[in-house]
Design an enzyme around this catalytic site. Structure first.
Site, PDB file in Angstrom:
ATOM      1  N   ARG A   1     108.064  56.076  34.927  1.00  0.00           N
ATOM      2  CA  ARG A   1     107.071  56.840  35.670  1.00  0.00           C
ATOM      3  C   ARG A   1     106.723  56.094  36.951  1.00  0.00           C
ATOM      4  O   ARG A   1     106.311  54.934  36.913  1.00  0.00           O
ATOM      5  CB  ARG A   1     105.801  57.057  34.837  1.00  0.00           C
TER       6      ARG A   1
ATOM      7  N   HIS B   1      98.629  59.510  43.211  1.00  0.00           N
ATOM      8  CA  HIS B   1      98.026  58.472  42.381  1.00  0.00           C
ATOM      9  C   HIS B   1      97.039  57.692  43.251  1.00  0.00           C
ATOM     10  O   HIS B   1      97.255  56.534  43.598  1.00  0.00           O
ATOM     11  CB  HIS B   1      99.103  57.556  41.798  1.00  0.00           C
TER      12      HIS B   1
ATOM     13  N   GLU C   1      94.672  61.215  37.004  1.00  0.00           N
ATOM     14  CA  GLU C   1      93.273  60.928  36.701  1.00  0.00           C
ATOM     15  C   GLU C   1      92.294  61.491  37.736  1.00  0.00           C
ATOM     16  O   GLU C   1      91.599  60.752  38.448  1.00  0.00           O
ATOM     17  CB  GLU C   1      93.072  59.416  36.550  1.00  0.00           C
TER      18      GLU C   1
ATOM     19  N   ASN D   1      96.293  59.658  29.567  1.00  0.00           N
ATOM     20  CA  ASN D   1      96.119  58.230  29.803  1.00  0.00           C
ATOM     21  C   ASN D   1      95.006  57.741  28.886  1.00  0.00           C
ATOM     22  O   ASN D   1      93.840  58.137  29.049  1.00  0.00           O
ATOM     23  CB  ASN D   1      95.735  57.942  31.257  1.00  0.00           C
TER      24      ASN D   1
ATOM     25  N   TYR E   1      93.134  54.310  27.020  1.00  0.00           N
ATOM     26  CA  TYR E   1      92.993  52.860  26.988  1.00  0.00           C
ATOM     27  C   TYR E   1      92.040  52.358  25.913  1.00  0.00           C
ATOM     28  O   TYR E   1      92.265  51.311  25.314  1.00  0.00           O
ATOM     29  CB  TYR E   1      92.524  52.343  28.356  1.00  0.00           C
TER      30      TYR E   1
ATOM     31  N   GLU F   1      99.917  56.755  30.127  1.00  0.00           N
ATOM     32  CA  GLU F   1      99.454  55.386  30.358  1.00  0.00           C
ATOM     33  C   GLU F   1      98.793  54.869  29.091  1.00  0.00           C
ATOM     34  O   GLU F   1      98.041  55.595  28.436  1.00  0.00           O
ATOM     35  CB  GLU F   1      98.444  55.289  31.509  1.00  0.00           C
TER      36      GLU F   1
END
Length: 487
Positions: free
Chosen positions: A73, A118, A163, A305, A307, A373
């Protein structure tokens, strides 16, 4: 066992790795401007050179091959391709660079997943209002169509915007990301709205003009924590948890996957604050126009994504000004049992990813999901033998396997963040997520694989071998594209 065409990847972003900020006719981006303004970034650092991937792409390709990735990516720098943000001025040096990257990847049987945006808006467009301007949606659509036409014969997985929550809130409400605006209570909602409009226009353009020939898939990447009530028996904590999700994941996923509009929880919460603070102006949370391309259904897969996770309670604040915090009225806190890696906000909660995947399956009609991600940060002295990160990848990928095998979630791929240590936005180079360490003190920007990189390579080899025992590594990898109807 993972599906035979599962995408094993790693990700990067243009501003974080490329450098060459003004090389070969590239235009400036908002992150160039932001970083060159003193006091914005840790240590006054910037991405002027970063990993120097603009000149050292072949080194990156060697890293990709060493890991045995099937997918990579990357993001395009809008200002490298179109220096003033418009198709009136195409930078052929930028086109050549990305053509080389894509062609080199495919020559090594690695499929590209390309992010169009991005965080790095051309400064020329910011000067005309940026994401606050309604006109940005049409400009983004023109940029997207240029990319589809130029690269879409080879790129089959597209992310329009990465995002949008982070872009809108951190860049326009909190002011800690570019463009550094602190216009609380209104601008972030407007920016998020225009990002959704831009995404939808680009998706419809692909669907109408490119899909039948190129046979690719388009989505946008949404970040989300997994959240649970701090006290499961508390109705207040449960309601706060629902608001937390509505103002983060729901803000963008609800219009695209559920109703074509923002979550009702979000709208009503904003209205409550309007009334409390005596605001009688135009609705702070915009409405979608019926004469514009529809938002609902404009994603061919769910790009996630993830985390970390949070326990949630009401914020209980009594802010006397309009702001997103008071609208949301929800605070996420860490469970003391969760270990924290590197940055203070990043608690390591692998099982939270599985829970979030199950939530996505249930709430958004069982979409194909790419985890675009997921990573583990390191700060302080460099630890090449990063044992904790190794365990993180082992545990996290096991949770993904459970989501697939036990929960029936249609997970199509997993992209580690990040291929390389890189410029981590406002944290500069102080935070490291890479599978490869980059020595930023040397002009050569030497890449050295972490132990976690070797561990991830072993995991990939193991699962590719199980899925394709005859030729696990050198076989030509199929490009995983969700099957979508042709309208």
């Amino acid at each position: 066992m993972f599906p035979c065409n599962f995408a094993w990847g790693a990700g990067t972003a243009a501003y974080q790795i490329e450098g060459g900020w003004d090389a070969d006719n590239k235009g400036p981006s908002i992150w160039d401007t932001f970083c060159h303004d003193k006091g914005r970034v840790f240590g006054e650092q910037n991405g002027d050179v970063a990993c120097n991937s603009y000149e050292l792409w072949e080194k990156d390709l060697q890293c990709i091959q060493q890991l045995g990735l099937t997918h990579y990516r990357l993001s395009f720098s809008w200002a490298r391709l179109l220096p003033d943000g418009t198709t009136q001025h195409v930078n052929q040096e930028g086109v050549h660079y990305y053509n080389k990257v894509i062609n080199d990847l495919m020559a090594c049987n690695v499929s590209p997943m390309v992010t169009l945006y991005h965080f790095d808006l051309p400064q020329a467009l910011q000067d005309k209002g940026g994401w606050k301007s309604p006109a940005i949606a049409t400009l983004f659509d023109s940029y997207a169509q240029f990319c589809f036409q130029t690269f879409g014969d080879r790129v089959k997985l597209w992310i329009t915007i990465n995002e949008p929550y982070v872009c809108a809130k951190l860049g326009h409400e909190d002011g800690i990301h570019a463009p550094g605006l602190k216009e609380t209570g209104t601008t972030a909602y407007l920016v998020g709205h225009n990002m959704l409009r831009a995404h939808a226009m680009a998706w419809h353009s692909y669907n109408s003009f490119y899909r039948s020939k190129q046979r690719g898939a388009v989505s946008l990447a949404l970040n989300s924590d997994w959240v649970e009530p701090l006290d499961p028996s508390s109705t207040e904590d449960d309601a706060a948890t629902k608001r937390f999700l509505a103002f983060t994941l729901g803000w963008f996923a609800w219009p695209i996957f559920v109703t074509g509009d923002y979550p009702e929880i979000m709208r009503s919460a904003v209205d409550v604050q309007n009334k409390r603070l005596g605001y009688n102006g135009v609705s702070r949370l915009p409405s979608f126009c019926k004469d514009e391309p529809a938002i609902l259904g404009t994603a061919d897969f769910f790009a996630l994504n993830y985390y970390t996770s949070r326990k949630v309670k009401p914020r209980g604040g009594c802010e006397q000004m309009l702001c997103m915090k008071s609208d949301q009225d929800a605070e996420g806190v860490l469970d003391p049992s969760w270990p924290v890696c590197g940055v203070s906000w990043l608690a390591v909660v692998p099982h939270g990813l599985r829970n979030l995947l199950k939530y996505i399956k249930k709430t958004f009609n069982n979409p194909a999901v790419y985890i675009t991600e997921n990573g583990f940060s390191q700060m302080g002295p460099v630890q090449i033998e990063d044992v904790q990160r190794c365990k993180f990848y082992q545990d996290t990928i096991l949770e993904v396997a459970k989501a697939i095998g036990d929960d029936g979630v249609n997970v199509c791929g997993y992209f580690a963040w990040s291929l390389l240590d890189n410029f981590e936005w406002a944290d500069g180079f102080s935070v490291r997520f890479g599978l490869f360490h980059v020595d930023f003190s040397q002009s050569e920007r030497t890449r050295t694989i972490y132990q976690s990189g070797r561990e991830y390579a072993k995991i990939i080899l193991k699962h590719r071998s199980q899925s394709n025992p005859d030729d696990p590594v050198t076989r030509k990898t199929s490009i995983t594209v969700p099957q979508v109807p042709l309208f």
